[in-house]
Write an enzyme that holds these catalytic residues in place. Structure first.
Site, PDB file in Angstrom:
ATOM      1  N   SER A 160       0.852  -1.190   0.000  1.00 33.32           N
ATOM      2  CA  SER A 160       0.000   0.000   0.000  1.00 33.32           C
ATOM      3  C   SER A 160       0.888   1.239   0.000  1.00 33.32           C
ATOM      4  CB  SER A 160      -0.887  -0.001   1.253  1.00 33.32           C
ATOM      5  OG  SER A 160      -1.549   1.241   1.429  1.00 33.32           O
ATOM      6  N   TYR A 173      -2.884  -0.022  10.578  1.00 35.93           N
ATOM      7  CA  TYR A 173      -2.887  -0.423   9.165  1.00 35.93           C
ATOM      8  C   TYR A 173      -1.549  -0.070   8.521  1.00 35.93           C
ATOM      9  CZ  TYR A 173      -4.304  -0.777   4.252  1.00 35.93           C
ATOM     10  OH  TYR A 173      -4.378  -1.107   2.915  1.00 35.93           O
TER      11      TYR A 173
END
Length: 269
Positions: A160, A173
């Site tokens: 990501s 996250y």
């Protein structure tokens, strides 16, 4: 010319079409009943791969498989919990024994939970780490054991922009995706000598179910358009070519690399 997953040396003319083809290959994509995982499964099927869809929701998995079959894809379903080490190994071993080799693994399964870090629930932190990070180890190890024996294999871990950047409310996250990027480098370091290529594909902000709330937030979308040089959200189909490169023979000497597909957001202040 491409031979056994590697590009032949000394050829006068390279068959560039083959660099992005996966004919005769089988690809397992975790968390692939919807969103980015499904888009990547569709793209790999379009490049000639036989697809193994994974998820825990049997109904969603069946619907996704039916859709790909209607499009002409060759599809199997392999339902198991990617956060369960024993279940992942049993499912992969059974598939390899009863059906055939897994040539490509895309570790895509993931989740999000948003909360201020000072109030972030401990159980949500553990669940997020298990889903986003531990699953990459569990499934990656299970598949790699077979790939090592064959002396070849491709693993693509979905990272990501949060592998490199942070935003308020998603610190765990960010930690999980940063760890996936470094685990990818570790996998490449350990397994490249066995003929495996392990790389990361790092999406920026894409229109998915995971980001539905943000897509619907006009203020956030406006901020994102101003923050991203490309000036917009990404569409999941725009990840396919990058995944095909990392999964195909064209990346035979690419290892431990994190490929950002983010409209330039990690390149710009």
């Amino acid at each position: 010319m491409v031979n056994g997953g590697r590009i032949a040396q000394g050829t006068a003319r390279m068959d560039t079409d083959r660099l992005f083809r996966l004919d005769g290959q089988t690809a397992l994509i975790t968390g692939s009943s919807r969103g980015i995982g499904f888009a990547l499964a569709r793209g790999l099927a379009g490049a000639g791969a036989s697809i193994v869809l994974n998820g825990r929701g049997l109904d969603c998995l069946g619907e996704a498989a039916a859709e790909l079959r209607e499009e002409g894809g060759k599809v199997e379903e392999l339902a198991f919990d990617v956060t369960d080490h024993a279940a992942a190994r049993e499912a992969v071993d059974r598939y390899e024994s009863e059906i055939g080799p897994i040539d490509v693994l895309v570790n895509n399964a993931g989740m999000q939970h948003r909360a201020p870090l000072e109030d972030f629930p401990a159980e949500a932190f553990e669940r997020l780490m298990s889903t986003n990070l531990a699953s990459v180890f569990h499934v990656g190890q299970a598949v790699a054991r077979h790939m090592i024996g064959r002396g070849r294999g491709k693993i693509v871990n979905i990272c990501s922009v949060q592998s490199a950047l942070a935003r308020p409310g998603i610190a765990p996250y960010t930690a999980s995706k940063g760890a996936v990027a470094n685990l990818t480098k570790g996998m490449a370091t350990d397994w490249a000598r066995h003929g495996l290529q392990v790389n990361g594909l790092a999406p920026g902000y894409f229109k998915t179910e995971l980001n539905a709330a943000l897509v619907a937030d006009a203020a956030f979308s406006d901020w994102l358009a101003r923050r991203t040089p490309a000036g917009r959200w990404g569409d999941v189909e725009e990840l396919v070519a990058a995944c095909l490169f990392l999964a195909g023979p064209g990346s035979s000497f690419v290892n431990g690399h994190i490929l950002y597909v983010d409209g330039g957001i990690t390149a710009s202040l």
